[in-house]
Design a protein around this motif. Structure first.
Motif, PDB file in Angstrom:
ATOM      1  N   SER A  60     -40.080 -28.526 -39.543  1.00  0.00           N
ATOM      2  CA  SER A  60     -39.100 -28.761 -40.380  1.00  0.00           C
ATOM      3  C   SER A  60     -39.492 -29.735 -41.554  1.00  0.00           C
ATOM      4  O   SER A  60     -39.001 -30.625 -42.109  1.00  0.00           O
ATOM      5  CB  SER A  60     -37.865 -29.511 -39.921  1.00  0.00           C
ATOM      6  N   SER A  63     -38.015 -27.823 -47.161  1.00  0.00           N
ATOM      7  CA  SER A  63     -36.576 -27.294 -47.231  1.00  0.00           C
ATOM      8  C   SER A  63     -36.444 -26.375 -48.163  1.00  0.00           C
ATOM      9  O   SER A  63     -37.105 -26.525 -49.240  1.00  0.00           O
ATOM     10  CB  SER A  63     -35.813 -28.421 -47.533  1.00  0.00           C
ATOM     11  N   ARG A  93     -37.015 -22.214 -39.566  1.00  0.00           N
ATOM     12  CA  ARG A  93     -35.709 -22.251 -38.562  1.00  0.00           C
ATOM     13  C   ARG A  93     -34.633 -22.665 -39.373  1.00  0.00           C
ATOM     14  O   ARG A  93     -34.527 -23.443 -40.371  1.00  0.00           O
ATOM     15  CB  ARG A  93     -36.231 -23.095 -37.544  1.00  0.00           C
ATOM     16  N   LYS A  94     -33.461 -22.070 -39.128  1.00  0.00           N
ATOM     17  CA  LYS A  94     -32.204 -22.415 -39.704  1.00  0.00           C
ATOM     18  C   LYS A  94     -31.729 -23.767 -39.265  1.00  0.00           C
ATOM     19  O   LYS A  94     -31.461 -23.858 -37.951  1.00  0.00           O
ATOM     20  CB  LYS A  94     -31.244 -21.321 -39.429  1.00  0.00           C
ATOM     21  N   LYS A  95     -31.226 -24.427 -40.330  1.00  0.00           N
ATOM     22  CA  LYS A  95     -30.575 -25.616 -39.967  1.00  0.00           C
ATOM     23  C   LYS A  95     -29.318 -25.787 -40.991  1.00  0.00           C
ATOM     24  O   LYS A  95     -29.589 -25.929 -42.045  1.00  0.00           O
ATOM     25  CB  LYS A  95     -31.296 -26.973 -39.862  1.00  0.00           C
ATOM     26  N   ASP A  96     -28.317 -26.035 -40.328  1.00  0.00           N
ATOM     27  CA  ASP A  96     -27.051 -25.906 -41.035  1.00  0.00           C
ATOM     28  C   ASP A  96     -26.892 -24.807 -42.111  1.00  0.00           C
ATOM     29  O   ASP A  96     -27.239 -23.820 -41.759  1.00  0.00           O
ATOM     30  CB  ASP A  96     -26.691 -27.337 -41.742  1.00  0.00           C
ATOM     31  N   ASP A  98     -29.414 -24.538 -44.486  1.00  0.00           N
ATOM     32  CA  ASP A  98     -30.621 -24.510 -45.067  1.00  0.00           C
ATOM     33  C   ASP A  98     -31.726 -23.931 -44.167  1.00  0.00           C
ATOM     34  O   ASP A  98     -31.433 -23.659 -42.923  1.00  0.00           O
ATOM     35  CB  ASP A  98     -31.226 -26.178 -45.222  1.00  0.00           C
ATOM     36  N   HIS A  99     -32.855 -23.773 -44.556  1.00  0.00           N
ATOM     37  CA  HIS A  99     -34.049 -23.098 -43.579  1.00  0.00           C
ATOM     38  C   HIS A  99     -35.094 -24.128 -43.876  1.00  0.00           C
ATOM     39  O   HIS A  99     -35.481 -24.418 -45.138  1.00  0.00           O
ATOM     40  CB  HIS A  99     -34.405 -21.589 -44.173  1.00  0.00           C
TER      41      HIS A  99
END
Length: 168
Positions: A60, A63, A93-96, A98-99
């Motif tokens: 992560s 962004s 990886r997807k978070k909320d 965003d990627h």
């Protein structure tokens, strides 16, 4: 395989501390985590049944939204990097909404039932670290350049749409 999961953790933790000079910890998942000043948080993900499967990563770190890219643009860039970078895998990886970009380096360092040869890992762990760290920096530079080019292209249609001026 005679080593316990704890033995595997101790083995990798010791190598990180000696070769990279970072204090390594065992995280809540049983993996090795360590911080490198001016580089960030890194992990070595451990496999209980395959102690020689080496997977070091930084997760992560970038962004998609920060650079104003579509998912397709980001994936195309990562695919380009994966096609010519040694060892490293760049993925998202997807978070909320965003990627987030993750970068890992992976290798088999011995048979699946044995710890890696300590001398081999001592000789290569810094190279794995540099591959990840430099790869992240190069990717950020490339994405900045890509974002800058996209901004310039957005400005061009205003200029190109202007009526030609006749000089009398």
């Amino acid at each position: 395989m005679n080593e316990t999961h704890h033995d595997i953790q101790v083995f990798y933790k010791k190598i990180v501390e000696i070769e990279l000079g970072s204090i390594a910890d065992v995280d809540k998942d049983g993996d090795i985590s360590f911080n490198v000043p001016d580089a960030g948080q890194f992990y070595i993900l451990l496999e209980k049944n395959d102690p020689s499967y080496f997977r070091m990563g930084v997760f992560s770190v970038i962004s998609r939204k920060e650079f104003g890219l579509s998912l397709t643009e980001l994936l195309e860039t990562l695919n380009e990097f994966n096609s010519w970078k040694k060892v490293a895998k760049h993925w998202v990886r997807k978070k909320d909404d965003d990627h987030l970009v993750c970068i890992t380096a992976e290798a088999f360092l011995n048979s699946s039932t044995e710890l890696p040869d300590e001398k081999v890992l001592q000789a290569t762990i810094e190279r794995y670290f540099r591959t990840l760290n430099n790869g992240a920096r190069e990717l950020v530079d490339h994405l900045r350049e890509q974002a800058s080019e996209a901004e310039q292209k957005q400005e061009l249609p205003h200029l190109a749409g202007a009526e030609p001026t006749r000089w009398v």
